[in-house]
Motif scaffolding. Structure first.
Motif, PDB file in Angstrom:
ATOM      1  N   ASN A 235     -12.307  65.382  35.300  1.00 13.94           N
ATOM      2  CA  ASN A 235     -11.420  66.022  36.180  1.00 13.94           C
ATOM      3  C   ASN A 235     -10.875  64.871  36.813  1.00 13.94           C
ATOM      4  O   ASN A 235     -11.331  63.784  36.914  1.00 13.94           O
ATOM      5  CB  ASN A 235     -11.990  67.064  36.788  1.00 13.94           C
TER       6      ASN A 235
ATOM      7  N   THR B 230      -0.322  63.418  21.716  1.00 12.32           N
ATOM      8  CA  THR B 230      -0.007  62.100  21.393  1.00 12.32           C
ATOM      9  C   THR B 230      -1.204  61.736  20.277  1.00 12.32           C
ATOM     10  O   THR B 230      -1.388  61.124  19.309  1.00 12.32           O
ATOM     11  CB  THR B 230       0.151  60.907  22.193  1.00 12.32           C
TER      12      THR B 230
ATOM     13  N   MET C   7     -14.723  66.300  28.924  1.00  9.25           N
ATOM     14  CA  MET C   7     -13.670  66.934  29.754  1.00  9.25           C
ATOM     15  C   MET C   7     -13.881  66.385  31.243  1.00  9.25           C
ATOM     16  O   MET C   7     -14.728  66.949  32.058  1.00  9.25           O
ATOM     17  CB  MET C   7     -13.879  68.505  29.693  1.00  9.25           C
TER      18      MET C   7
ATOM     19  N   ALA D 203      -6.138  49.241  24.344  1.00  4.14           N
ATOM     20  CA  ALA D 203      -4.791  49.208  23.421  1.00  4.14           C
ATOM     21  C   ALA D 203      -3.711  50.056  24.330  1.00  4.14           C
ATOM     22  O   ALA D 203      -4.027  51.004  24.732  1.00  4.14           O
ATOM     23  CB  ALA D 203      -4.926  49.842  22.161  1.00  4.14           C
ATOM     24  N   GLU D 204      -2.656  49.318  24.813  1.00  3.01           N
ATOM     25  CA  GLU D 204      -1.631  50.100  25.664  1.00  3.01           C
ATOM     26  C   GLU D 204      -0.377  49.387  25.274  1.00  3.01           C
ATOM     27  O   GLU D 204      -0.162  48.138  25.283  1.00  3.01           O
ATOM     28  CB  GLU D 204      -1.907  49.598  27.319  1.00  3.01           C
TER      29      GLU D 204
ATOM     30  N   ASN E 179      -4.197  56.173  33.448  1.00  2.00           N
ATOM     31  CA  ASN E 179      -4.953  56.338  34.800  1.00  2.00           C
ATOM     32  C   ASN E 179      -6.342  56.653  34.619  1.00  2.00           C
ATOM     33  O   ASN E 179      -7.193  56.005  35.222  1.00  2.00           O
ATOM     34  CB  ASN E 179      -4.555  57.553  35.592  1.00  2.00           C
ATOM     35  N   MET E 180      -6.686  57.428  33.567  1.00  2.00           N
ATOM     36  CA  MET E 180      -7.985  57.634  33.375  1.00  2.00           C
ATOM     37  C   MET E 180      -8.741  56.368  32.721  1.00  2.00           C
ATOM     38  O   MET E 180      -9.931  56.278  32.939  1.00  2.00           O
ATOM     39  CB  MET E 180      -8.069  58.864  32.550  1.00  2.00           C
ATOM     40  N   ALA E 181      -8.211  55.789  31.645  1.00  2.00           N
ATOM     41  CA  ALA E 181      -8.785  54.659  31.289  1.00  2.00           C
ATOM     42  C   ALA E 181      -9.146  53.303  32.352  1.00  2.00           C
ATOM     43  O   ALA E 181     -10.346  53.063  32.702  1.00  2.00           O
ATOM     44  CB  ALA E 181      -7.898  53.856  30.133  1.00  2.00           C
TER      45      ALA E 181
ATOM     46  N   ALA F 247      -7.578  66.347  27.398  1.00  2.00           N
ATOM     47  CA  ALA F 247      -8.028  67.969  27.623  1.00  2.00           C
ATOM     48  C   ALA F 247      -7.419  68.773  26.656  1.00  2.00           C
ATOM     49  O   ALA F 247      -6.343  68.718  26.178  1.00  2.00           O
ATOM     50  CB  ALA F 247      -7.106  68.291  28.742  1.00  2.00           C
TER      51      ALA F 247
ATOM     52  N   VAL G 204      -2.094  59.375  17.071  1.00  2.00           N
ATOM     53  CA  VAL G 204      -2.947  58.295  17.284  1.00  2.00           C
ATOM     54  C   VAL G 204      -4.148  58.110  16.348  1.00  2.00           C
ATOM     55  O   VAL G 204      -4.672  57.092  15.461  1.00  2.00           O
ATOM     56  CB  VAL G 204      -3.554  58.307  18.634  1.00  2.00           C
TER      57      VAL G 204
ATOM     58  N   LYS H 256      -2.482  61.133  25.953  1.00  2.00           N
ATOM     59  CA  LYS H 256      -2.239  62.354  26.210  1.00  2.00           C
ATOM     60  C   LYS H 256      -2.276  63.120  25.150  1.00  2.00           C
ATOM     61  O   LYS H 256      -2.286  63.084  23.917  1.00  2.00           O
ATOM     62  CB  LYS H 256      -0.635  62.456  26.421  1.00  2.00           C
TER      63      LYS H 256
ATOM     64  N   ILE I 233     -11.125  62.001  25.364  1.00  2.00           N
ATOM     65  CA  ILE I 233     -11.097  62.478  26.947  1.00  2.00           C
ATOM     66  C   ILE I 233      -9.769  63.304  26.959  1.00  2.00           C
ATOM     67  O   ILE I 233      -9.616  63.874  28.299  1.00  2.00           O
ATOM     68  CB  ILE I 233     -11.115  61.466  27.907  1.00  2.00           C
TER      69      ILE I 233
HETATM   70  N1  LIG Z   1      -5.931  62.242  34.855  1.00  2.00           N
HETATM   71  C1  LIG Z   1      -6.976  63.072  34.867  1.00  2.00           C
HETATM   72  O1  LIG Z   1      -7.419  63.479  35.820  1.00  2.00           O
HETATM   73  C2  LIG Z   1      -7.534  63.729  33.427  1.00  2.00           C
HETATM   74  C3  LIG Z   1      -8.517  64.815  33.734  1.00  2.00           C
HETATM   75  C4  LIG Z   1      -9.141  65.311  32.502  1.00  2.00           C
HETATM   76  C5  LIG Z   1      -8.277  64.775  31.279  1.00  2.00           C
HETATM   77  N2  LIG Z   1      -7.599  63.765  31.206  1.00  2.00           N
HETATM   78  C6  LIG Z   1      -7.122  63.329  29.986  1.00  2.00           C
HETATM   79  O2  LIG Z   1      -7.044  62.048  29.680  1.00  2.00           O
HETATM   80  C7  LIG Z   1      -6.137  61.489  28.819  1.00  2.00           C
HETATM   81  C8  LIG Z   1      -5.319  60.398  29.621  1.00  2.00           C
HETATM   82  O3  LIG Z   1      -4.896  60.970  30.750  1.00  2.00           O
HETATM   83  P1  LIG Z   1      -4.089  59.993  31.797  1.00  2.00           P
HETATM   84  O4  LIG Z   1      -4.106  60.502  33.173  1.00  2.00           O
HETATM   85  O5  LIG Z   1      -4.870  58.653  31.806  1.00  2.00           O
HETATM   86  O6  LIG Z   1      -2.629  59.681  31.031  1.00  2.00           O
HETATM   87  P2  LIG Z   1      -1.713  58.785  31.394  1.00  2.00           P
HETATM   88  O7  LIG Z   1      -1.828  57.903  32.616  1.00  2.00           O
HETATM   89  O8  LIG Z   1      -0.502  59.015  30.782  1.00  2.00           O
HETATM   90  O9  LIG Z   1      -2.401  57.498  30.221  1.00  2.00           O
HETATM   91  C9  LIG Z   1      -1.953  57.681  28.725  1.00  2.00           C
HETATM   92  C10 LIG Z   1      -1.665  56.233  28.263  1.00  2.00           C
HETATM   93  O10 LIG Z   1      -1.492  56.176  26.789  1.00  2.00           O
HETATM   94  C11 LIG Z   1      -0.365  55.230  26.482  1.00  2.00           C
HETATM   95  N3  LIG Z   1       0.021  55.655  25.212  1.00  2.00           N
HETATM   96  C12 LIG Z   1       1.023  56.556  24.753  1.00  2.00           C
HETATM   97  N4  LIG Z   1       1.190  56.772  23.557  1.00  2.00           N
HETATM   98  C13 LIG Z   1       0.161  55.839  23.110  1.00  2.00           C
HETATM   99  C14 LIG Z   1      -0.308  55.339  21.628  1.00  2.00           C
HETATM  100  N5  LIG Z   1       0.338  55.841  20.467  1.00  2.00           N
HETATM  101  N6  LIG Z   1      -1.153  54.385  21.566  1.00  2.00           N
HETATM  102  C15 LIG Z   1      -1.800  53.902  22.853  1.00  2.00           C
HETATM  103  N7  LIG Z   1      -1.539  54.296  23.831  1.00  2.00           N
HETATM  104  C16 LIG Z   1      -0.520  55.127  24.005  1.00  2.00           C
HETATM  105  C17 LIG Z   1       0.503  55.643  27.744  1.00  2.00           C
HETATM  106  O11 LIG Z   1       1.550  54.680  27.622  1.00  2.00           O
HETATM  107  P3  LIG Z   1       2.857  55.138  28.079  1.00  2.00           P
HETATM  108  O12 LIG Z   1       3.016  55.724  29.401  1.00  2.00           O
HETATM  109  O13 LIG Z   1       4.058  53.980  27.803  1.00  2.00           O
HETATM  110  O14 LIG Z   1       3.568  56.326  27.078  1.00  2.00           O
HETATM  111  C18 LIG Z   1      -0.349  55.630  29.006  1.00  2.00           C
HETATM  112  O15 LIG Z   1      -0.599  54.399  29.396  1.00  2.00           O
HETATM  113  C19 LIG Z   1      -5.054  62.854  28.682  1.00  2.00           C
HETATM  114  O16 LIG Z   1      -5.433  63.314  27.441  1.00  2.00           O
HETATM  115  C20 LIG Z   1      -5.595  63.729  29.482  1.00  2.00           C
HETATM  116  O17 LIG Z   1      -5.927  65.161  29.178  1.00  2.00           O
HETATM  117  C21 LIG Z   1      -6.954  63.156  32.281  1.00  2.00           C
END
Ligand SMILES: NC(=O)c1ccc[n+]([C@@H]2O[C@H](COP(=O)([O-])OP(=O)(O)OC[C@H]3O[C@@H](n4cnc5c(N)ncnc54)[C@H](OP(=O)(O)O)[C@@H]3O)[C@@H](O)[C@H]2O)c1
Length: 275
Positions: free
Chosen positions: A122, A75, A120, A35-36, A13-15, A99, A79, A72, A97
């Motif tokens: 949100n 992970t 960080m 990379a996904e 989601n964030m990417a 948390a 990585v 996450k 990015i």
């Molecule tokens: N969303 C927010 O509002 C928010 C706010 C602050 C900080 N963050 C931080 O941003 C980061 C990403 O959050 P998100 O919400 O975008 O999470 P997310 O949607 O779960 O995205 C993480 C992506 O990484 C993939 N992945 C898993 N293992 C991997 C690997 N070894 N190599 C490469 N890719 C891999 C996942 O694929 P699979 O699903 O197939 O495992 C998923 O597509 C987190 O660390 C979070 O703490 C997010």
């Protein structure tokens, strides 16, 4: 933005939000990579944005000016350990990015000698209205800091922190903060429904009032306390309402709220660093 190559590790989601924001800001899609591991998600990003997609992290990161670790937090250690040698040789800046994960831990997992910048953001970054705090390890150059700032500005406001310890306070304020406002909206809407409004009317008026108050506070030269006093006539409805909030000692409630979140952020940082 110039043709700086940025590789995202993790296409969640964030990417997606950052890539969408960067392209809207004029960053060439061909200079963005993701990379996904999930094939459907990867193909969707390639077709939605015209960026380059890879199954393998090392291939995506090869030669990139910046590598954004967007996996996450749990992970991150694996990585970073896998990419360390390659990123050190290429001189890439690493922007995490995730948390709670500290720059010193990421640098250790990478094997040292790689500038790490921690962001960080949100959740409102998902709708390009995020608030992001950045901290850079001292070895990061001015150009690398600029790159991190420009990237995160694509999804909202950016501030720099002089000290990484302040990230716990940021997590308590803007990181967890959207949930405090969501809860306030929930309870205000429910109270208005009990006063006789329909669910739809109460919901719309609650949300628009929250947006309007935030926009007024952002656009005004006055601080929120002045704006509050200005809409509170003695003996009026707002005065009667605010008396209740003061009686409930909102200041103490919010102090406990942020203290609890900051303490939990520090604990999570310790747990994640021990991986
Ligand atoms: N969303 C927010 O509002 C928010 C706010 C602050 C900080 N963050 C931080 O941003 C980061 C990403 O959050 P998100 O919400 O975008 O999470 P997310 O949607 O779960 O995205 C993480 C992506 O990484 C993939 N992945 C898993 N293992 C991997 C690997 N070894 N190599 C490469 N890719 C891999 C996942 O694929 P699979 O699903 O197939 O495992 C998923 O597509 C987190 O660390 C979070 O703490 C997010």
């Amino acid at each position: 933005m110039s043709e700086t190559t940025i590789a995202f590790i993790g296409g969640g989601n964030m990417a997606r939000s950052l890539i969408g924001g960067l392209i809207a800001d004029g960053h060439p899609p061909a200079a963005l990579r993701v990379a996904e591991p999930d094939t459907d998600r990867r193909e969707q990003m390639i077709s939605d944005f015209g960026i380059q997609g890879f199954e393998d992290n090392a291939t995506a990161a090869r030669g990139a000016d910046a590598v954004i670790l967007a996996v996450k937090p749990h992970t991150m250690a694996d990585v970073a350990r896998d990419l360390g040698n390659q990123l050190r040789d290429a001189g890439s800046v690493v922007i995490s990015i995730a948390a709670g994960v500290r720059t010193t831990d990421i640098a250790d997992w990478l094997g040292g000698d790689v500038p790490v910048i921690r962001a960080m953001p949100n959740t409102p970054a998902l709708v390009q209205t995020g608030a992001t705090a950045l901290f850079a390890m001292p070895m990061a150059t001015a150009d690398q800091r600029d790159l991190a700032e420009t990237t995160m500005r694509a999804v909202g406001l950016v501030v720099w922190l002089p000290d990484e310890q302040q990230m716990d306070a940021v997590t308590a304020l803007s990181g967890s903060g959207p949930a405090y406002f969501f809860m306030t909206m929930e309870v205000m809407q429910a109270a208005a429904e009990r006063l006789g409004l329909t669910e739809e009317t109460a919901r719309l008026l609650t949300l628009e009032t929250a947006l309007g108050a935030a926009r007024m506070a952002l656009e005004s030269a006055e601080d929120p306390a002045t704006l509050r006093r200005r809409v509170t006539s003695p003996g009026g409805t707002t005065a009667a309402a605010l008396e209740q909030l003061e009686h409930a000692d909102l200041a103490a409630v919010y102090q406990r709220t942020l203290d609890a979140a900051a303490a939990r952020a520090a604990e999570l940082g310790d747990e994640l660093g021990a991986q």
